[in-house]
Design a protein around this motif. Structure first.
Motif, PDB file in Angstrom:
ATOM      1  N   TYR A  28      -1.430  34.077  13.318  1.00 20.79           N
ATOM      2  CA  TYR A  28      -2.141  33.080  14.131  1.00 20.79           C
ATOM      3  C   TYR A  28      -3.284  32.449  13.340  1.00 20.79           C
ATOM      4  O   TYR A  28      -3.928  33.101  12.508  1.00 20.79           O
ATOM      5  CB  TYR A  28      -2.697  33.716  15.405  1.00 20.79           C
ATOM      6  CG  TYR A  28      -1.727  33.685  16.575  1.00 20.79           C
ATOM      7  CD1 TYR A  28      -0.368  33.875  16.373  1.00 20.79           C
ATOM      8  CD2 TYR A  28      -2.166  33.479  17.868  1.00 20.79           C
ATOM      9  CE1 TYR A  28       0.527  33.847  17.425  1.00 20.79           C
ATOM     10  CE2 TYR A  28      -1.276  33.453  18.944  1.00 20.79           C
ATOM     11  CZ  TYR A  28       0.071  33.630  18.711  1.00 20.79           C
ATOM     12  OH  TYR A  28       0.948  33.606  19.753  1.00 20.79           O
ATOM     13  N   ARG A  31      -7.620  26.207  14.928  1.00 26.82           N
ATOM     14  CA  ARG A  31      -7.895  24.873  14.403  1.00 26.82           C
ATOM     15  C   ARG A  31      -8.868  24.152  15.320  1.00 26.82           C
ATOM     16  O   ARG A  31      -8.922  24.406  16.529  1.00 26.82           O
ATOM     17  CB  ARG A  31      -6.603  24.080  14.254  1.00 26.82           C
ATOM     18  CG  ARG A  31      -5.809  23.890  15.541  1.00 26.82           C
ATOM     19  CD  ARG A  31      -4.466  23.237  15.264  1.00 26.82           C
ATOM     20  NE  ARG A  31      -3.685  23.028  16.484  1.00 26.82           N
ATOM     21  CZ  ARG A  31      -2.430  22.590  16.488  1.00 26.82           C
ATOM     22  NH1 ARG A  31      -1.820  22.327  15.339  1.00 26.82           N
ATOM     23  NH2 ARG A  31      -1.787  22.423  17.626  1.00 26.82           N
ATOM     24  N   LEU A  33     -10.285  21.156  17.483  1.00 26.00           N
ATOM     25  CA  LEU A  33      -9.769  20.045  18.265  1.00 26.00           C
ATOM     26  C   LEU A  33     -10.882  19.023  18.476  1.00 26.00           C
ATOM     27  O   LEU A  33     -12.058  19.382  18.544  1.00 26.00           O
ATOM     28  CB  LEU A  33      -9.242  20.544  19.618  1.00 26.00           C
ATOM     29  CG  LEU A  33      -8.138  21.600  19.558  1.00 26.00           C
ATOM     30  CD1 LEU A  33      -7.731  22.013  20.971  1.00 26.00           C
ATOM     31  CD2 LEU A  33      -6.922  21.077  18.789  1.00 26.00           C
ATOM     32  N   GLU A  88     -10.110  11.662  28.365  1.00 21.58           N
ATOM     33  CA  GLU A  88      -9.360  12.480  27.405  1.00 21.58           C
ATOM     34  C   GLU A  88     -10.099  13.756  27.019  1.00 21.58           C
ATOM     35  O   GLU A  88      -9.538  14.613  26.342  1.00 21.58           O
ATOM     36  CB  GLU A  88      -9.059  11.681  26.129  1.00 21.58           C
ATOM     37  CG  GLU A  88      -8.191  10.449  26.342  1.00 21.58           C
ATOM     38  CD  GLU A  88      -8.936   9.294  26.978  1.00 21.58           C
ATOM     39  OE1 GLU A  88      -8.302   8.509  27.716  1.00 21.58           O
ATOM     40  OE2 GLU A  88     -10.171   9.185  26.747  1.00 21.58           O
ATOM     41  N   ASP A 124      -7.112  32.793  25.457  1.00 22.89           N
ATOM     42  CA  ASP A 124      -6.194  32.121  26.363  1.00 22.89           C
ATOM     43  C   ASP A 124      -5.053  31.538  25.523  1.00 22.89           C
ATOM     44  O   ASP A 124      -5.261  30.584  24.773  1.00 22.89           O
ATOM     45  CB  ASP A 124      -6.922  31.007  27.121  1.00 22.89           C
ATOM     46  CG  ASP A 124      -6.025  30.295  28.122  1.00 22.89           C
ATOM     47  OD1 ASP A 124      -4.805  30.544  28.128  1.00 22.89           O
ATOM     48  OD2 ASP A 124      -6.552  29.481  28.911  1.00 22.89           O
ATOM     49  N   SER A 126      -2.727  29.652  26.278  1.00 23.53           N
ATOM     50  CA  SER A 126      -2.346  28.281  26.616  1.00 23.53           C
ATOM     51  C   SER A 126      -3.182  27.247  25.880  1.00 23.53           C
ATOM     52  O   SER A 126      -2.875  26.051  25.918  1.00 23.53           O
ATOM     53  CB  SER A 126      -2.463  28.050  28.130  1.00 23.53           C
ATOM     54  OG  SER A 126      -3.825  28.008  28.532  1.00 23.53           O
ATOM     55  N   SER A 127      -4.239  27.685  25.202  1.00 19.94           N
ATOM     56  CA  SER A 127      -5.095  26.757  24.463  1.00 19.94           C
ATOM     57  C   SER A 127      -4.354  26.188  23.253  1.00 19.94           C
ATOM     58  O   SER A 127      -3.596  26.900  22.576  1.00 19.94           O
ATOM     59  CB  SER A 127      -6.368  27.471  24.002  1.00 19.94           C
ATOM     60  OG  SER A 127      -7.093  26.676  23.088  1.00 19.94           O
ATOM     61  N   GLN A 128      -4.606  24.924  22.975  1.00 17.71           N
ATOM     62  CA  GLN A 128      -3.989  24.265  21.828  1.00 17.71           C
ATOM     63  C   GLN A 128      -4.737  24.541  20.524  1.00 17.71           C
ATOM     64  O   GLN A 128      -4.321  24.064  19.464  1.00 17.71           O
ATOM     65  CB  GLN A 128      -3.940  22.750  22.070  1.00 17.71           C
ATOM     66  CG  GLN A 128      -3.111  22.341  23.271  1.00 17.71           C
ATOM     67  CD  GLN A 128      -1.665  22.782  23.153  1.00 17.71           C
ATOM     68  OE1 GLN A 128      -1.000  22.501  22.162  1.00 17.71           O
ATOM     69  NE2 GLN A 128      -1.169  23.494  24.168  1.00 17.71           N
ATOM     70  N   SER A 129      -5.812  25.316  20.592  1.00 17.22           N
ATOM     71  CA  SER A 129      -6.623  25.550  19.394  1.00 17.22           C
ATOM     72  C   SER A 129      -6.248  26.832  18.668  1.00 17.22           C
ATOM     73  O   SER A 129      -6.743  27.076  17.571  1.00 17.22           O
ATOM     74  CB  SER A 129      -8.110  25.594  19.764  1.00 17.22           C
ATOM     75  OG  SER A 129      -8.389  26.733  20.560  1.00 17.22           O
ATOM     76  N   GLY A 131      -2.894  29.558  17.638  1.00 19.03           N
ATOM     77  CA  GLY A 131      -1.457  29.783  17.672  1.00 19.03           C
ATOM     78  C   GLY A 131      -0.906  29.978  16.269  1.00 19.03           C
ATOM     79  O   GLY A 131      -1.650  30.041  15.287  1.00 19.03           O
ATOM     80  N   PHE A 133       0.156  28.308  13.822  1.00 20.11           N
ATOM     81  CA  PHE A 133       0.197  26.976  13.218  1.00 20.11           C
ATOM     82  C   PHE A 133       0.340  27.088  11.701  1.00 20.11           C
ATOM     83  O   PHE A 133       0.031  28.117  11.095  1.00 20.11           O
ATOM     84  CB  PHE A 133      -1.094  26.194  13.526  1.00 20.11           C
ATOM     85  CG  PHE A 133      -1.481  26.176  14.978  1.00 20.11           C
ATOM     86  CD1 PHE A 133      -0.558  25.845  15.965  1.00 20.11           C
ATOM     87  CD2 PHE A 133      -2.773  26.490  15.370  1.00 20.11           C
ATOM     88  CE1 PHE A 133      -0.917  25.819  17.293  1.00 20.11           C
ATOM     89  CE2 PHE A 133      -3.152  26.470  16.701  1.00 20.11           C
ATOM     90  CZ  PHE A 133      -2.216  26.144  17.666  1.00 20.11           C
TER      91      PHE A 133
END
Length: 249
Positions: A28, A31, A33, A88, A124, A126-129, A131, A133
């Motif tokens: 993991y 990053r 955002l 946004e 969490d 579900s966070s896009q920050s 994973g 990547f």
């Protein structure tokens, strides 16, 4: 207007929680955002007492209604309205102070078992920050936490400690009987009726001035009195937030 943000099981913003593990999350990365869409429609954000001096310059500070009066920074006066963010989730003014509760997300310290007092670093998913990547900074170097993870853990620990100090502050305010139901009336030019905002708590200045001298001296020495006045001074910003909402239509 400013009831405490609630979720059935999880705190505000969190959709799920998993303990961070070097075995399960070895690949993991984290990053940065440029937006926080989860904040775009949130009008009230929990605060710690250390943040009162910074927040009182830009946002009203109130206490949530009910038996658990958490301090809140008002980023809007109505549910679903945040006058400091774009739809946004980007800051309209880059100089706006972002509460630590927001900056902590998607991490937090949590008990993995109700029978244990030990807190573990969770996130969490579900966070896009965070994973698996290809870009971003690694959370682990082998089976050891990276410097990034150590910094995340340190911030989460500091936030937890600040939360304990905040709880102690609120407890003392309640014991002194200083909290009352708040109400703000704003009469815009040209409007037939004023806009009335309720659903929050605030410090009663009259009760504050009626405290004994030894109580006020103790509060001044502990720094509690300065925090109370930061809250009281910040209430004048209700009209500024109202004006921002009017500009947004």
């Amino acid at each position: 207007m400013a009831s405490a943000p609630q979720a059935a099981q999880l705190p505000l913003f969190y959709n799920d929680l998993q303990p961070l593990s070097s075995q399960l999350h070895a690949d993991y990365r984290v990053r940065q955002l440029d937006a926080a869409p989860f904040l775009a429609n949130q009008h009230a954000v929990p605060l710690t007492v250390e943040e009162f001096p910074m927040v009182q310059r830009r946002m009203p500070i109130v206490f949530a209604a009910g038996d658990d009066p958490v301090p809140l920074a008002l980023m809007g006066l109505n549910e679903g309205v945040n006058v400091f963010m774009t739809p946004e989730g980007r800051l309209i003014d880059g100089e706006t102070y972002v509460p630590a509760y927001v900056r902590r997300y998607p991490y937090m310290l949590a008990k993995l078992s109700p029978d244990s007092d030990e807190l573990s670093l969770c996130f969490d998913p579900s966070s896009q920050s965070i994973g698996a990547f290809e870009d971003g900074e690694k959370l682990f170097d082998g089976d050891q936490p990276s410097e990034v993870t150590k910094a995340i853990l340190s911030f989460a620990e500091q936030f937890e400690q600040a939360g304990q100090r905040t709880a102690a502050f609120v407890r003392e305010v309640k014991e002194l009987g200083l909290l009352i139901d708040g109400e703000v009336s704003i009469q815009p030019e040209g409007a037939d009726q004023p806009f009335i905002y309720r659903g929050f708590q605030m410090i009663d200045e009259k009760k504050l001035t009626e405290l004994r001298g030894d109580q006020l001296r103790k509060m001044a020495q502990s720094g509690m009195l300065a925090l109370i006045y930061a809250h009281l001074f910040s209430l004048s910003l209700m009209r500024d937030v109202f004006a921002k909402q009017a500009q947004l239509g």
